[in-house]
Enzyme design. Sequence first.
Site, PDB file in Angstrom:
ATOM      1  N   HIS A   1       0.841  -0.881   0.138  1.00  0.00           N
ATOM      2  CA  HIS A   1      -0.123  -0.010   0.025  1.00  0.00           C
ATOM      3  C   HIS A   1       0.718   1.275   0.128  1.00  0.00           C
ATOM      4  CE1 HIS A   1      -0.186  -0.983   4.689  1.00  0.00           C
ATOM      5  NE2 HIS A   1       0.918  -0.189   4.384  1.00  0.00           N
ATOM      6  N   HIS A  29      -1.499   4.774   9.716  1.00  0.00           N
ATOM      7  CA  HIS A  29      -0.097   5.217   9.668  1.00  0.00           C
ATOM      8  C   HIS A  29      -0.129   6.644  10.361  1.00  0.00           C
ATOM      9  CE1 HIS A  29      -0.062   2.610   6.321  1.00  0.00           C
ATOM     10  NE2 HIS A  29       1.044   2.440   6.308  1.00  0.00           N
ATOM     11  N   HIS A  88      11.002  -3.826   3.173  1.00  0.00           N
ATOM     12  CA  HIS A  88      11.287  -2.512   3.109  1.00  0.00           C
ATOM     13  C   HIS A  88      11.712  -1.933   4.317  1.00  0.00           C
ATOM     14  CE1 HIS A  88       7.047  -1.974   3.899  1.00  0.00           C
ATOM     15  NE2 HIS A  88       6.990  -0.567   4.164  1.00  0.00           N
ATOM     16  N   GLU A 118       5.376  -5.428   8.673  1.00  0.00           N
ATOM     17  CA  GLU A 118       3.533  -5.460   8.456  1.00  0.00           C
ATOM     18  C   GLU A 118       3.106  -6.424   7.625  1.00  0.00           C
ATOM     19  OE1 GLU A 118       3.667  -1.270   6.843  1.00  0.00           O
ATOM     20  OE2 GLU A 118       3.700  -1.913   4.929  1.00  0.00           O
TER      21      GLU A 118
END
Lengths: 281, 128
Positions: free
Chosen positions: A12, A59, A193, A240
């Site tokens: 996302h 977030h 990441h 995540e």
Amino acid sequence: MARITSAVFSSHIPAVGAAIDGGTTDNEYWSPVFKRFEFSKQWQADNKPDVIILVYNDHASAFDLRVVPTFAIGCSESFEIADEGWGPRPVPPVIGHPDLAWHIAQSVILDSFDLTICNDFKVDHGLTVPLSLMFGQPDAWPCKVIPFMVNVIQYPPPTGKRCFDLGNALRNAVEKFDEDLNVHIWGTGGMSHQLQYTRAGLINKEWDTNFLNTLIADPEELSKTSHTEYIREAGSEGIELVMWLVARAALGAQVNEIQRFYHVPASNTALGHLILEKADS
Amino acid sequence: MALDKSYQDIPGTIVFDAEMSRKGYHLNQFCMSLRKEENRKRFLGNEQAYVDEWPLTDLQRKGVLERDYNLCIEEGGNIYFLSKLFYTDEHSFERTVSKMVGMTPETYREMMLNGGRPIEGNRSKGES
């Protein structure tokens, strides 16, 4: 009865949303990504759900550090788009499904998963970027969406095992809902990441590939992966990926692979995408 | 028996655990205030005055005013909260991350196009 018939998995990444909103999806950098999503968009149009349970992480939009729920479900009629620092994304508001959301909350809590029930919050790129990838730029989203948030920012997030077990509880909850509904479940975020400090930019294709293989074939085994392994191998933000286990478990053991795509880089991130259908559906 | 903090062995990485969250609480909440357009304007109009309204440490104020994101992270900032600050500057994650790793945006993008920072040599403080 309601049934979960398909699962969609996708990163996302905010820059993907910016490319869609800014009309740069066909440039040299982005076209390899968006070309592969043409198939996914067609599949989505041919397999329209009534409701999506969309597992994502907030977030620092709906929640800040005053309150950090580990698992939270959105039970309202609709959800506005959050301003994450340079204005809200130009996408339609998200329409919820309070009947199913409240049903799930009751079922899952009585199944020993202590969800936080949320009635008033805004959704951010974690939820809207996957919707844009699968539905493009409609005036209104073509189905209802139940936002399901998992804390993966404040360490520790829930364990992979807990996410896997929660997915099973979600499937049981949906199958106890009387109305005939075609439900899809989406798992978002990842893949490898790291967005912070001097190791930022880390990508681990070999680990990601193994994650995808094992997610499809043996998610229960994958659910044993430790938090330190996620952070070490997939980066501080790669953790995540535990959210993908919620969606994978919710689909049930037997699945057919419809789409699989992996691409480096999308901004700072390895972009991963899967579509799985329940094998007997 | 102590909690497992084996993640502290990972090089170039500061995990946003309880210790960091407590240290950075006000810094991160300051960042949250920048989600409002009127606050972004007020901050950019007089940064020193704006940060002085928050109970930050001297190092946290320095990190914010100098946009030293590694310092902000060392002082308890979390990247998703700090994104409100670099979005206020209209900077992307990519641009900000390149600065954190000491590369020009061009060199950083080149590294990512070539497959990103490799995991080999980056797993453990012992090997890096």
